[in-house]
Design an enzyme around this catalytic site. Structure first.
Site, PDB file in Angstrom:
ATOM      1  N   HIS A   1      -3.682  -0.038  -6.974  1.00 20.08           N
ATOM      2  CA  HIS A   1      -2.532  -0.870  -7.330  1.00 20.08           C
ATOM      3  C   HIS A   1      -2.719  -2.331  -6.950  1.00 20.08           C
ATOM      4  CE1 HIS A   1      -0.196   3.155  -6.976  1.00 20.08           C
ATOM      5  NE2 HIS A   1      -0.697   2.991  -8.176  1.00 20.08           N
TER       6      HIS A   1
ATOM      7  N   ARG B   1       6.052  -9.942   2.015  1.00 24.39           N
ATOM      8  CA  ARG B   1       5.272  -8.711   2.203  1.00 24.39           C
ATOM      9  C   ARG B   1       3.874  -9.055   2.719  1.00 24.39           C
ATOM     10  NH1 ARG B   1       9.506  -8.303   0.835  1.00 24.39           N
ATOM     11  NH2 ARG B   1       9.665  -8.210   3.097  1.00 24.39           N
TER      12      ARG B   1
ATOM     13  N   THR C   1       0.601  10.613   1.550  1.00 28.71           N
ATOM     14  CA  THR C   1       1.277  10.587   0.255  1.00 28.71           C
ATOM     15  C   THR C   1       1.642  12.008  -0.122  1.00 28.71           C
ATOM     16  OG1 THR C   1       1.072  10.083  -2.110  1.00 28.71           O
ATOM     17  CG2 THR C   1      -0.974  10.567  -0.926  1.00 28.71           C
TER      18      THR C   1
END
Length: 229
Positions: free
Chosen positions: A105, A57, A172
């Site tokens: 996050h 990632r 989002t």
């Protein structure tokens, strides 16, 4: 004194830079159950798999570039006091040039201690290797908040949202808590906008812009800058 603009960004803005998420159909987490790569239990069970997954990632993030949505938010700083609260773990807002970013996050370009999440380190390349230890002698892991872990920056995010004169949600659909609840912390008299292609359940006082971030955000930023002229 500049008006306070608070921006909440999610996966949609990064997707346009080529970074898919596990929520996408055919997304990059396909083939990996989320509980096998993004929980504390997964790390205890198979740390090599989790490390490899996030190394890949991170490599994708390093190859990606900010898009017009990211860059437009930098321009907004000309006439607004801008804070970006992002659910994304990439560094595209930083590379676009935004000044004030809160990562809810975590951020994948940093590593952290396995036993003390406050001990974080810059990763010089794209890889954390097994055997690389923090100063306490434990294995380094990705600096990301996994499912089942607390979101340490949420209280700071709430404080920021309570100060907003303008609140913009980008990319989002406000389905994942606690981040989805941040819009409820925004003052009633603040101007609220959502730039997203997906439908979301929000109150009527929110202006919806059903366009991709790379299109909708530059238009909205131009409109807001003109309003401050």
């Amino acid at each position: 004194m500049k008006r306070k603009a608070v921006i909440l960004t999610g996966a949609g803005i990064s997707a346009e830079s080529g970074l898919k998420t596990f929520r996408d159909a055919g997304g990059l987490w396909e083939g990996h159950n989320v509980y096998d790569v993004a929980t504390p239990e997964a790390w205890q069970r198979n740390p090599e798999l989790v490390q490899q997954f996030y190394n890949e990632r991170r490599k994708s993030v390093r190859d990606a570039q900010p898009n017009e949505g990211h860059r437009a938010l930098v321009k907004l700083e000309e006439k607004f006091d801008v804070t970006i609260i992002t659910q994304n773990i990439d560094d595209l807002h930083e590379r676009a040039g935004s000044s004030n970013i809160l990562h809810l996050h975590g951020i994948i370009t940093r590593s952290q201690s396995s036993i003390n999440p406050e001990l974080t380190y810059e990763i010089p390349g794209w890889e954390i290797e097994m055997g690389q230890l923090c100063e306490l002698g434990t294995q380094l892991r990705p600096h990301v908040v996994w499912f089942g872990e607390t979101v340490p920056m949420i209280e700071k995010a709430v404080e920021i949202c309570m100060q907003a004169d303008v609140f913009i949600v980008i990319g989002t659909s406000l389905q994942v808590y606690p981040a989805a609840g941040l819009i409820d912390m925004v003052p009633h008299n603040a101007s609220k906008f959502i730039v997203d292609l997906n439908d979301s359940t929000v109150s009527r006082d929110v202006v919806r812009i059903n366009e991709p971030a790379s299109v909708g955000v530059p238009k909205l930023v131009e409109q807001l800058l003109k309003s401050q002229a």
